[in-house]
Design a protein around this motif. Structure first.
Motif, PDB file in Angstrom:
ATOM      1  N   ASP A  51      15.104  12.873  75.949  1.00 10.05           N
ATOM      2  CA  ASP A  51      13.818  13.513  75.714  1.00 10.05           C
ATOM      3  C   ASP A  51      12.669  12.730  76.340  1.00 10.05           C
ATOM      4  OD1 ASP A  51      13.617  11.383  73.965  1.00 10.05           O
ATOM      5  OD2 ASP A  51      13.682  12.604  72.150  1.00 10.05           O
ATOM      6  N   PHE A  52      13.020  11.753  77.195  1.00  7.78           N
ATOM      7  CA  PHE A  52      12.008  11.023  77.971  1.00  7.78           C
ATOM      8  C   PHE A  52      12.654  10.576  79.282  1.00  7.78           C
ATOM      9  CE2 PHE A  52       9.547   7.246  79.221  1.00  7.78           C
ATOM     10  CZ  PHE A  52       8.279   7.807  79.243  1.00  7.78           C
ATOM     11  N   VAL A  53      12.049  10.952  80.395  1.00  7.67           N
ATOM     12  CA  VAL A  53      12.612  10.646  81.711  1.00  7.67           C
ATOM     13  C   VAL A  53      11.981   9.378  82.261  1.00  7.67           C
ATOM     14  CG1 VAL A  53      12.844  11.448  84.097  1.00  7.67           C
ATOM     15  CG2 VAL A  53      13.132  13.056  82.204  1.00  7.67           C
ATOM     16  N   ALA A  54      12.832   8.422  82.665  1.00  9.69           N
ATOM     17  CA  ALA A  54      12.355   7.170  83.262  1.00  9.69           C
ATOM     18  C   ALA A  54      13.469   6.564  84.095  1.00  9.69           C
ATOM     19  CB  ALA A  54      11.910   6.186  82.177  1.00  9.69           C
ATOM     20  N   ASP A  55      13.091   5.798  85.096  1.00  7.61           N
ATOM     21  CA  ASP A  55      14.052   5.086  85.935  1.00  7.61           C
ATOM     22  C   ASP A  55      14.279   3.701  85.344  1.00  7.61           C
ATOM     23  OD1 ASP A  55      15.565   3.842  87.857  1.00  7.61           O
ATOM     24  OD2 ASP A  55      14.251   4.320  89.542  1.00  7.61           O
ATOM     25  N   VAL A  56      15.403   3.515  84.665  1.00  2.62           N
ATOM     26  CA  VAL A  56      15.645   2.268  83.947  1.00  2.62           C
ATOM     27  C   VAL A  56      16.087   1.134  84.865  1.00  2.62           C
ATOM     28  CG1 VAL A  56      16.142   3.462  81.799  1.00  2.62           C
ATOM     29  CG2 VAL A  56      18.024   2.881  83.341  1.00  2.62           C
ATOM     30  N   ALA A  57      16.191   1.392  86.164  1.00  2.00           N
ATOM     31  CA  ALA A  57      16.485   0.315  87.110  1.00  2.00           C
ATOM     32  C   ALA A  57      15.217  -0.389  87.575  1.00  2.00           C
ATOM     33  CB  ALA A  57      17.242   0.860  88.321  1.00  2.00           C
ATOM     34  N   THR A  58      14.052   0.080  87.113  1.00  2.80           N
ATOM     35  CA  THR A  58      12.772  -0.486  87.538  1.00  2.80           C
ATOM     36  C   THR A  58      12.005  -1.076  86.358  1.00  2.80           C
ATOM     37  OG1 THR A  58      11.492   1.555  87.194  1.00  2.80           O
ATOM     38  CG2 THR A  58      12.639   1.299  89.322  1.00  2.80           C
ATOM     39  N   ALA A  59      11.143  -2.034  86.668  1.00  2.65           N
ATOM     40  CA  ALA A  59      10.308  -2.637  85.628  1.00  2.65           C
ATOM     41  C   ALA A  59       9.366  -1.605  85.028  1.00  2.65           C
ATOM     42  CB  ALA A  59       9.517  -3.806  86.209  1.00  2.65           C
ATOM     43  N   GLU A  60       8.802  -0.732  85.868  1.00  2.00           N
ATOM     44  CA  GLU A  60       7.865   0.272  85.371  1.00  2.00           C
ATOM     45  C   GLU A  60       8.563   1.272  84.463  1.00  2.00           C
ATOM     46  OE1 GLU A  60       4.114   2.351  85.068  1.00  2.00           O
ATOM     47  OE2 GLU A  60       4.824   0.293  85.315  1.00  2.00           O
ATOM     48  N   ASN A  62      11.185   0.790  82.583  1.00  2.00           N
ATOM     49  CA  ASN A  62      11.473   0.135  81.305  1.00  2.00           C
ATOM     50  C   ASN A  62      10.210  -0.071  80.482  1.00  2.00           C
ATOM     51  OD1 ASN A  62      14.463  -0.675  81.012  1.00  2.00           O
ATOM     52  ND2 ASN A  62      14.015  -1.139  83.147  1.00  2.00           N
ATOM     53  N   ARG A  63       9.123  -0.431  81.149  1.00  2.00           N
ATOM     54  CA  ARG A  63       7.860  -0.581  80.433  1.00  2.00           C
ATOM     55  C   ARG A  63       7.430   0.735  79.804  1.00  2.00           C
ATOM     56  NH1 ARG A  63       2.788   0.522  80.657  1.00  2.00           N
ATOM     57  NH2 ARG A  63       2.965   1.659  82.628  1.00  2.00           N
ATOM     58  N   GLY A 104      21.539  -2.527  89.977  1.00  2.00           N
ATOM     59  CA  GLY A 104      20.193  -2.249  89.479  1.00  2.00           C
ATOM     60  C   GLY A 104      20.203  -1.558  88.131  1.00  2.00           C
ATOM     61  N   VAL A 105      21.051  -0.548  87.978  1.00  2.13           N
ATOM     62  CA  VAL A 105      21.098   0.214  86.725  1.00  2.13           C
ATOM     63  C   VAL A 105      21.741  -0.591  85.601  1.00  2.13           C
ATOM     64  CG1 VAL A 105      22.104   2.244  85.594  1.00  2.13           C
ATOM     65  CG2 VAL A 105      21.092   2.456  87.871  1.00  2.13           C
ATOM     66  N   MET A 106      22.825  -1.324  85.909  1.00  5.29           N
ATOM     67  CA  MET A 106      23.653  -1.892  84.839  1.00  5.29           C
ATOM     68  C   MET A 106      23.450  -3.387  84.586  1.00  5.29           C
ATOM     69  SD  MET A 106      27.190   0.292  85.218  1.00  5.29           S
ATOM     70  CE  MET A 106      27.482  -0.086  86.948  1.00  5.29           C
ATOM     71  N   GLY A 109      18.601  -3.537  85.135  1.00  3.48           N
ATOM     72  CA  GLY A 109      17.988  -2.641  84.163  1.00  3.48           C
ATOM     73  C   GLY A 109      17.987  -3.194  82.745  1.00  3.48           C
ATOM     74  N   PRO A 110      19.152  -3.602  82.209  1.00  7.83           N
ATOM     75  CA  PRO A 110      19.155  -4.203  80.877  1.00  7.83           C
ATOM     76  C   PRO A 110      18.280  -5.451  80.756  1.00  7.83           C
ATOM     77  CG  PRO A 110      21.353  -3.492  81.445  1.00  7.83           C
ATOM     78  CD  PRO A 110      20.518  -3.294  82.676  1.00  7.83           C
ATOM     79  N   PHE A 111      18.259  -6.288  81.805  1.00  6.31           N
ATOM     80  CA  PHE A 111      17.393  -7.462  81.796  1.00  6.31           C
ATOM     81  C   PHE A 111      15.931  -7.038  81.675  1.00  6.31           C
ATOM     82  CE2 PHE A 111      14.587  -9.871  84.711  1.00  6.31           C
ATOM     83  CZ  PHE A 111      14.413 -11.016  83.942  1.00  6.31           C
ATOM     84  N   LEU A 112      15.517  -6.062  82.488  1.00  4.18           N
ATOM     85  CA  LEU A 112      14.131  -5.608  82.460  1.00  4.18           C
ATOM     86  C   LEU A 112      13.789  -4.917  81.141  1.00  4.18           C
ATOM     87  CD1 LEU A 112      13.865  -4.198  86.097  1.00  4.18           C
ATOM     88  CD2 LEU A 112      12.791  -6.281  85.211  1.00  4.18           C
ATOM     89  N   ALA A 113      14.749  -4.194  80.578  1.00  2.63           N
ATOM     90  CA  ALA A 113      14.502  -3.529  79.292  1.00  2.63           C
ATOM     91  C   ALA A 113      14.277  -4.544  78.182  1.00  2.63           C
ATOM     92  CB  ALA A 113      15.677  -2.612  78.958  1.00  2.63           C
ATOM     93  N   MET A 114      15.122  -5.560  78.131  1.00  3.33           N
ATOM     94  CA  MET A 114      14.945  -6.597  77.111  1.00  3.33           C
ATOM     95  C   MET A 114      13.624  -7.325  77.304  1.00  3.33           C
ATOM     96  SD  MET A 114      18.677  -8.228  76.254  1.00  3.33           S
ATOM     97  CE  MET A 114      19.309  -8.432  77.902  1.00  3.33           C
ATOM     98  N   LYS A 115      13.286  -7.583  78.558  1.00  4.52           N
ATOM     99  CA  LYS A 115      12.016  -8.255  78.846  1.00  4.52           C
ATOM    100  C   LYS A 115      10.840  -7.415  78.345  1.00  4.52           C
ATOM    101  CE  LYS A 115       9.707 -10.631  82.657  1.00  4.52           C
ATOM    102  NZ  LYS A 115       9.770 -11.001  84.094  1.00  4.52           N
ATOM    103  N   ALA A 116      10.892  -6.097  78.593  1.00  4.40           N
ATOM    104  CA  ALA A 116       9.805  -5.213  78.183  1.00  4.40           C
ATOM    105  C   ALA A 116       9.703  -5.087  76.662  1.00  4.40           C
ATOM    106  CB  ALA A 116      10.003  -3.834  78.810  1.00  4.40           C
TER     107      ALA A 116
END
Length: 251
Positions: A51-60, A62-63, A104-106, A109-116
């Motif tokens: 229900d929310f579209v985002a590119d989780v391979a990018t910092a933006e 994930n933010r 990038g995705v796997m 992406g998780p690194f950037l998500a945790m950081k955010a």
């Protein structure tokens, strides 16, 4: 099957799940919701539980997804990093852009998500980060250089994040499914047939050869583990990769 046992475990908590348009992601979202959580499902495309579209391979990307969870619910308690992609080819023929896409995705992406999400998660006791790994994160398969490398890497990331999160009451764990009944697995079969010169039935037999229980795993079986690890029942568990593999790693 799991609805009654999960009921109420996550009441009052907010969970963010990536890869929500896929079969496992949809099952995870459903299991967390049945356990009482408010769920924000994220993917690169609409569909399933997204229900929310985002590119989780990018910092933006994930933010933005973390900000959306906070905008909707004012908190974030559970971060499920489930987004995954696949590409199958021998190393000499493996395209560099596919290597970069999978990593990038796997991994990134998780690194950037945790950081955010780190400040929010570590500021709230008993928060959880859960990552979808794979049996391929502990053993290897031919023709999957990027996928196997990514899943090995994410298991290392899980351990580091668990150590850094421990002083704040944050637990970080991974779940490693074996062969599941999903469209991603179905899409691999023709590629495996071509690479190995086998029929569909022979490929399936080969895939399940190391698995003592000779069947594909249901996504709801795996999703139940995510719900358990997201709950207070798992408070003593952190820094581990929990297999859901019907005995593959024991064989």
């Amino acid at each position: 099957m799991f609805e009654t046992s999960l009921s109420g475990l996550l009441t009052g908590r907010v969970a963010l799940v990536t890869g929500a348009a896929g079969a496992l992601g949809e099952s995870i979202c459903r299991a967390l919701a049945r356990a009482g959580a408010e769920v924000v499902g994220v993917d690169l495309v609409e569909g399933g539980a997204c229900d929310f579209v985002a590119d989780v391979a990018t910092a933006e990307g994930n933010r933005l997804m973390v900000a959306e969870a906070l905008r909707r619910h004012g908190r974030l308690d559970v971060l499920v990093l489930n987004a995954g992609v696949q590409f199958v080819a021998p190393i000499p023929e493996f395209p560099e852009e596919q290597w970069d896409r999978l990593m990038g995705v796997m991994v990134k992406g998780p690194f950037l998500a945790m950081k955010a999400a780190w400040a929010e998660l570590t500021g709230r006791p008993a928060s959880r980060v859960l990552i979808t790994s794979s049996v391929s994160g502990m053993v290897a398969e031919p023709f999957k250089a990027a996928y196997v490398s990514a899943k090995h890497a994410v298991n290392g990331l899980t351990k580091v994040a668990a150590l850094e999160g421990a002083p704040h009451g944050l637990t970080v764990n991974a779940v490693a499914p074996g062969w599941m009944s999903t469209p991603m697995v179905e899409r691999q079969l023709p590629e495996q047939m071509a690479l190995r010169g086998l029929t569909r039935e022979q490929v399936l037999e080969l895939l399940l050869d190391r698995q003592p229980v000779k069947r594909l795993i249901g996504t709801d079986e795996v999703a139940a583990l995510f719900a358990f690890l997201a709950s207070d029942l798992s408070s003593a568990v952190t820094g581990v990769c929990l297999p859901a593999d019907l005995g593959t790693l024991a064989s």
